[in-house]
Write a protein that holds these residues in place. Structure first.
Motif, PDB file in Angstrom:
ATOM      1  N   ASP A   5      21.315  26.482  38.497  1.00 33.13           N
ATOM      2  CA  ASP A   5      21.177  26.268  37.045  1.00 33.13           C
ATOM      3  C   ASP A   5      22.521  26.426  36.347  1.00 33.13           C
ATOM      4  OD1 ASP A   5      18.467  25.849  37.240  1.00 33.13           O
ATOM      5  OD2 ASP A   5      17.868  27.666  36.173  1.00 33.13           O
TER       6      ASP A   5
ATOM      7  N   VAL B 154      24.921  23.520  36.974  1.00 29.65           N
ATOM      8  CA  VAL B 154      24.514  22.335  36.203  1.00 29.65           C
ATOM      9  C   VAL B 154      24.884  22.513  34.741  1.00 29.65           C
ATOM     10  CG1 VAL B 154      22.570  20.944  35.417  1.00 29.65           C
ATOM     11  CG2 VAL B 154      22.637  21.742  37.786  1.00 29.65           C
TER      12      VAL B 154
ATOM     13  N   GLN C 107      26.259  17.403  38.613  1.00 34.96           N
ATOM     14  CA  GLN C 107      25.316  16.623  37.829  1.00 34.96           C
ATOM     15  C   GLN C 107      23.908  16.843  38.381  1.00 34.96           C
ATOM     16  OE1 GLN C 107      26.563  15.034  35.099  1.00 34.96           O
ATOM     17  NE2 GLN C 107      28.456  16.020  35.789  1.00 34.96           N
ATOM     18  N   THR C 108      22.921  16.463  37.598  1.00 35.49           N
ATOM     19  CA  THR C 108      21.540  16.676  38.039  1.00 35.49           C
ATOM     20  C   THR C 108      21.249  15.954  39.356  1.00 35.49           C
ATOM     21  OG1 THR C 108      20.858  14.854  36.586  1.00 35.49           O
ATOM     22  CG2 THR C 108      20.636  17.082  35.729  1.00 35.49           C
TER      23      THR C 108
ATOM     24  N   ASP D 237      16.576  24.130  36.541  1.00 36.95           N
ATOM     25  CA  ASP D 237      16.560  23.695  35.144  1.00 36.95           C
ATOM     26  C   ASP D 237      17.904  24.043  34.512  1.00 36.95           C
ATOM     27  OD1 ASP D 237      16.178  23.326  32.392  1.00 36.95           O
ATOM     28  OD2 ASP D 237      14.032  23.750  32.551  1.00 36.95           O
ATOM     29  N   GLY D 238      18.743  23.043  34.352  1.00 39.00           N
ATOM     30  CA  GLY D 238      20.099  23.259  33.872  1.00 39.00           C
ATOM     31  C   GLY D 238      20.216  23.589  32.403  1.00 39.00           C
TER      32      GLY D 238
ATOM     33  N   SER E  83      16.590  19.580  32.655  1.00 38.73           N
ATOM     34  CA  SER E  83      17.447  19.088  33.733  1.00 38.73           C
ATOM     35  C   SER E  83      16.795  19.393  35.062  1.00 38.73           C
ATOM     36  CB  SER E  83      18.817  19.757  33.654  1.00 38.73           C
ATOM     37  OG  SER E  83      19.438  19.471  32.445  1.00 38.73           O
ATOM     38  N   ARG E  84      16.037  18.477  35.546  1.00 43.28           N
ATOM     39  CA  ARG E  84      15.375  18.624  36.857  1.00 43.28           C
ATOM     40  C   ARG E  84      15.750  17.444  37.734  1.00 43.28           C
ATOM     41  NH1 ARG E  84      11.357  22.485  36.779  1.00 43.28           N
ATOM     42  NH2 ARG E  84      10.546  23.099  34.740  1.00 43.28           N
ATOM     43  N   SER E  85      15.840  17.685  38.985  1.00 37.97           N
ATOM     44  CA  SER E  85      16.109  16.598  39.917  1.00 37.97           C
ATOM     45  C   SER E  85      14.801  16.068  40.444  1.00 37.97           C
ATOM     46  CB  SER E  85      16.964  17.098  41.067  1.00 37.97           C
ATOM     47  OG  SER E  85      16.298  18.121  41.759  1.00 37.97           O
TER      48      SER E  85
END
Length: 301
Positions: free
Chosen positions: A145, A148, A154-155, A177-178, A299-301
């Protein structure tokens, strides 16, 4: 720059003579980390020791240099190339590294196939993959987190981190979650998720500003560090914010980063007590939509 090492051939090609190289080492202008590996005088000690071992700085040691959140670390983390055998003590290049007595050194072999070249440090992505192996799951997620949020990755890089790792770690990927502004904030977020709460991060309220976490639409949790909340003027601002939130029906729990990191059981107990008292399905669950808004996309991948 200390991000790459130089060989004697490199220095000679730069125009230095053998005597000049020797004189620069004696004068402290160059560091001879190990045989045919030279670093500038400003190279961080952790980098020098990693190169002396025969590898590159990685994992928690490298993340700390980048000011990425790390819960705790007391070891030197070194990434080694496959089949590396001529390892030296991080403290003395004339002594071989005793694999039976590493004395605070953690060796990492897990890495994608890449040419190490003259790099003195692993990439942040690789360092984060190593960090997942060296930390408890919650702390590992907090490190990702943090990276990011700081823009170091990056995500889409999150997917690469988990591609490097064994498949059993994939379960952690969805928890990244960034938006989290600090490691302690991530740790609290994960505690609340474990309690079955709905969680919103970095929520803005008119006349108040941003708050760290809103759980179940009614519980505001602020994660305070000494750096940003030490002086009295800032505390007065915090109390005013809390007062305005309470006027709108929000309960506010203000936690210190020290308590979150060093007394997590007590923090979890406090969160559980509050959530149980108010109830998961509080009538205040619509408050987020009515009085606040989340302004950062998740921010989730």
């Amino acid at each position: 720059m200390w991000h790459t090492h130089r060989t004697r051939a490199d220095l000679l090609a730069d125009g230095l003579s053998g005597r000049q190289i020797t004189a620069a080492v004696k004068a402290g202008e160059l560091i001879r980390a190990r045989r045919d590996r030279y670093l500038p005088a400003d190279a961080p000690d952790e980098v020098v020791r990693a190169v002396r071992v025969g590898g590159r700085l990685t994992c928690l040691s490298l993340l700390r240099l980048h000011e990425v959140f790390v819960l705790t670390n007391s070891r030197l983390h070194v990434q080694l190339a496959p089949r590396m055998s001529r390892m030296r003590s991080p403290h003395d290049r004339s002594h071989r590294l005793n694999l039976a007595k590493l004395h605070g050194t953690r060796l990492h072999w897990l890495a994608p196939r890449e040419d190490a070249g003259a790099a003195t440090c692993a990439s942040v992505v690789v360092a984060l993959a190593h960090a997942v192996l060296c930390q408890a799951p919650r702390a590992a997620i907090a490190s990702i987190d943090s990276a990011v949020n700081k823009g170091l990755i990056q995500t889409e890089d999150v997917a690469t981190i988990f591609d490097i790792l064994p498949a059993k770690y994939e379960v952690l990927r969805s928890l990244v979650d960034g938006r989290a502004q600090s490691g302690p904030e991530t740790l609290v977020r994960l505690m609340l998720l474990g309690l079955g709460c709905t969680v919103d991060l970095q929520v803005e309220f008119d006349g108040v500003g941003f708050v760290d976490i809103v759980a179940n639409g009614w519980l505001v949790v602020e994660c305070d560090s000494r750096q940003h909340h030490a002086d009295w003027d800032q505390r007065v601002k915090d109390y005013t914010r809390d007062l305005r939130l309470a006027q709108r029906g929000f309960a506010v729990l203000r936690l210190t980063a020290k308590d979150i990191m060093e007394r997590p059981d007590e923090v979890l107990s406090a969160l559980r007590g509050l959530v149980a008292t108010r109830g998961r399905h509080s009538s205040r669950s619509r408050a987020i939509a009515a009085k606040g808004r989340s302004v950062r996309s998740q921010s989730r991948s």
